[in-house]
Design an enzyme around this catalytic site. Structure first.
Site, PDB file in Angstrom:
ATOM      1  N   LYS A 103       0.586  -0.968   0.288  1.00 57.85           N
ATOM      2  CA  LYS A 103       0.269   0.246   0.038  1.00 57.85           C
ATOM      3  C   LYS A 103       0.901   1.378  -0.427  1.00 57.85           C
ATOM      4  O   LYS A 103       0.544   2.087  -1.123  1.00 57.85           O
ATOM      5  CB  LYS A 103      -0.470  -0.028   1.307  1.00 57.85           C
ATOM      6  CG  LYS A 103      -0.111  -1.026   2.829  1.00 57.85           C
ATOM      7  CD  LYS A 103      -0.130  -1.778   3.008  1.00 57.85           C
ATOM      8  CE  LYS A 103       0.827  -2.305   3.964  1.00 57.85           C
ATOM      9  NZ  LYS A 103       0.125  -3.029   5.498  1.00 57.85           N
ATOM     10  N   ILE A 134     -10.695  -8.120   0.461  1.00 61.93           N
ATOM     11  CA  ILE A 134     -11.498  -8.022   0.122  1.00 61.93           C
ATOM     12  C   ILE A 134     -11.543  -7.165  -1.714  1.00 61.93           C
ATOM     13  O   ILE A 134     -10.326  -7.043  -1.297  1.00 61.93           O
ATOM     14  CB  ILE A 134     -12.499  -6.868   0.530  1.00 61.93           C
ATOM     15  CG1 ILE A 134     -12.103  -6.967   2.052  1.00 61.93           C
ATOM     16  CG2 ILE A 134     -12.982  -6.652   0.526  1.00 61.93           C
ATOM     17  CD1 ILE A 134     -12.215  -6.306   3.409  1.00 61.93           C
ATOM     18  N   ASP A 174      -1.133   3.736   8.080  1.00 64.40           N
ATOM     19  CA  ASP A 174      -1.994   2.633   6.957  1.00 64.40           C
ATOM     20  C   ASP A 174      -3.254   2.683   6.288  1.00 64.40           C
ATOM     21  O   ASP A 174      -3.289   2.668   5.262  1.00 64.40           O
ATOM     22  CB  ASP A 174      -1.440   1.280   7.799  1.00 64.40           C
ATOM     23  CG  ASP A 174      -1.923  -0.081   6.965  1.00 64.40           C
ATOM     24  OD1 ASP A 174      -1.415  -0.370   6.523  1.00 64.40           O
ATOM     25  OD2 ASP A 174      -3.075  -1.001   7.624  1.00 64.40           O
ATOM     26  N   GLY A 228      -3.219 -10.527   7.308  1.00 63.43           N
ATOM     27  CA  GLY A 228      -2.608 -12.193   7.174  1.00 63.43           C
ATOM     28  C   GLY A 228      -2.506 -12.520   6.168  1.00 63.43           C
ATOM     29  O   GLY A 228      -3.362 -12.331   4.950  1.00 63.43           O
ATOM     30  N   GLY A 245      -6.865  -6.135   2.720  1.00 65.59           N
ATOM     31  CA  GLY A 245      -6.511  -8.042   2.171  1.00 65.59           C
ATOM     32  C   GLY A 245      -6.782  -8.685   1.451  1.00 65.59           C
ATOM     33  O   GLY A 245      -6.889  -8.371   0.295  1.00 65.59           O
ATOM     34  N   LYS A 288      -4.841   3.674   3.063  1.00 64.75           N
ATOM     35  CA  LYS A 288      -5.604   2.381   1.946  1.00 64.75           C
ATOM     36  C   LYS A 288      -6.796   3.693   0.991  1.00 64.75           C
ATOM     37  O   LYS A 288      -7.448   3.510  -0.134  1.00 64.75           O
ATOM     38  CB  LYS A 288      -6.033   1.518   2.951  1.00 64.75           C
ATOM     39  CG  LYS A 288      -4.512   0.265   2.660  1.00 64.75           C
ATOM     40  CD  LYS A 288      -4.971  -0.324   4.182  1.00 64.75           C
ATOM     41  CE  LYS A 288      -4.448  -1.715   4.239  1.00 64.75           C
ATOM     42  NZ  LYS A 288      -4.121  -2.378   5.538  1.00 64.75           N
TER      43      LYS A 288
HETATM   44  N1  HSE Z   1      -1.034  -3.956   9.057  1.00 64.67           N
HETATM   45  C1  HSE Z   1      -1.921  -4.248   8.537  1.00 64.67           C
HETATM   46  C2  HSE Z   1      -3.266  -4.317   9.181  1.00 64.67           C
HETATM   47  C3  HSE Z   1      -1.811  -5.217   7.206  1.00 64.67           C
HETATM   48  O1  HSE Z   1      -3.672  -4.616  10.188  1.00 64.67           O
HETATM   49  O2  HSE Z   1      -4.278  -3.802   8.534  1.00 64.67           O
HETATM   50  C4  HSE Z   1      -2.432  -5.221   6.014  1.00 64.67           C
HETATM   51  O3  HSE Z   1      -2.317  -4.206   5.387  1.00 64.67           O
END
Ligand code: HSE
Length: 405
Positions: A100, A131, A196, A297, A129, A200
């Protein structure tokens, strides 16, 4: 047969190899070809693992091998992932990534490069992930103006908030467990401070609007200030606290924000638990849609990566167009965005009530019998700037959380 190379044999890289092996037949059926992992690039050796026979330490071996048609980048971070992705495209190889950071920063540029070379740059696994959300935005929801995307886009923080909600545990105790389960980023600050999720939502907003949304221009607030007492109020109100990433178009413009939200129990994101992510999309024709699944995961993420490998294999020398220009989308100043707040105050309600009523007019007060010398109130909608001015007059505010209540 299509030969591919996987860059990085960490959690995701190993997951990709596993998915390709376990589901070999069905994948070959969908792709029209058998997919063979010819090389795995990693700095390390894996002497007791069958993967060792594919391990290379020099990226040039992959670049110079004309049999390699697809490079799967599963290293994470910008360096050297950006350089490796560029070089792969310049060498006539399509690129699939789960990264990402790379996509949020260089997505538009790498898409342009792929298009110029009739190749593909695909990144389904970079958001949510397992989806499917990138492909639906790019290929299915093309008849709509997307007016809102709101999502729980970080599995680590959702796992932490769920545990706090269900088990009444404090923040620090739960973060440790999320790290042990392999959900958290190498630097967990990226998860808990909201960066994060910010990257996204920047990717999703860019695709929805066809323009570059810079993640560092998105108002971002993490969950580190959420306490077990805030969670207690949420439960008392039959509500949930979730880290919500939003990009929404209102009359004044389009804004983007990542912040904890106190969600009413009917909200589409309120019932998303543990490592699950969900994305709620509103289109002006289709209405509301919800996509939900495991957001982090090994195997769920690898499933999305392999889906992209199949897509790349099905489109050799054919670029799948993606609507994402390098031109920037001008975001609305967050100060002008209207929102409701849940506010917690230390002190006696009777000594504060008149002032709060004068400042806010109509508010809903919340008093939990077991909590002494504190109370909370829920406001009507005001802009962020108006809230800041009003709240500066109230002393001992210990929490303020945006809410849909
Ligand atoms: N660290 C990220 C999360 C991993 O917890 O969603 C998946 O991008």
């Amino acid at each position: 047969m299509i030969n591919i190379a996987v860059l990085g044999y960490g959690t995701i890289g190993a997951g990709v190899v596993e998915v390709l092996e376990v589901n070999k037949k069905i994948i070959a059926h969908h792709a029209g070809y058998e997919i063979n992992v010819k090389y795995v690039l990693d700095l390390r050796d894996f002497p007791n693992d069958r993967i060792q026979e594919k391990i290379v330490h020099d990226y040039n071996i992959i670049l110079q091998d004309p049999q390699i048609k697809i490079v799967v980048e599963a290293m994470g971070g910008i360096n050297p992932a950006y350089e490796f992705a560029r070089k792969a495209l310049e060498s006539g190889k399509s690129v699939v990534t789960s990264n990402k950071e790379l996509v949020a920063k260089h997505g538009a540029e790498l898409l342009k490069l792929a298009k110029e070379s009739s190749l593909n740059f695909l990144f389904e696994a970079s958001v949510g992930g397992g989806i499917p959300i990138i492909r639906p935005l790019n290929r299915s929801l093309t008849a709509d103006v997307i007016t809102e995307i709101s999502g729980i886009l970080n599995g680590t923080t959702n796992f932490i908030l769920t545990k706090m909600q269900m088990e009444g545990l404090p923040f620090d105790a739960v973060l440790k467990e999320a790290q042990e389960r392999g959900y958290a980023e190498r630097n967990p600050e990226a998860d808990v401070e909201g960066h994060d999720a910010g990257r996204k939502i920047a990717i999703l907003s860019s695709l929805a609007h066809g323009l570059q949304v810079d993640y560092d221009k998105i108002y971002t607030e993490g969950i580190t200030k959420i306490t077990d007492i805030d969670v207690k109020y949420a439960k008392y109100l039959d509500a949930s606290i979730r880290l919500v990433a939003t990009c929404k178009t209102v009359e004044a413009g389009t804004y983007a924000r990542v912040s904890p939200m106190l969600l009413d129990s009917d909200h589409p994101l309120a019932d998303v638990y543990d490592v699950y992510n969900a994305v709620h999309v509103k289109g002006n024709m289709v209405g509301s849609l919800k996509f939900q699944g495991q957001g982090a995961g090994k195997l769920p993420t690898a499933s999305a990566v392999v889906g992209d490998i199949v897509d790349a294999a099905k489109h050799p020398h054919i670029n799948i167009p993606m609507y994402w220009d390098e031109q920037k989308l001008e975001l609305l100043d967050i100060d002008l965005v209207p929102v409701k707040f849940f506010v917690r105050v230390i002190g006696d309600i009777n000594e504060n009530r008149e002032k709060i009523d004068n400042l806010y007019g109509n508010v809903k007060y919340v008093l939990i019998p077991s909590l002494v010398n504190e109370f909370a109130f829920i406001t009507e909608e005001f802009t962020e700037k108006e809230h800041r001015e009003k709240l500066s007059n109230i002393i001992n505010v210990v929490s303020k959380i945006r809410t849909t209540l």
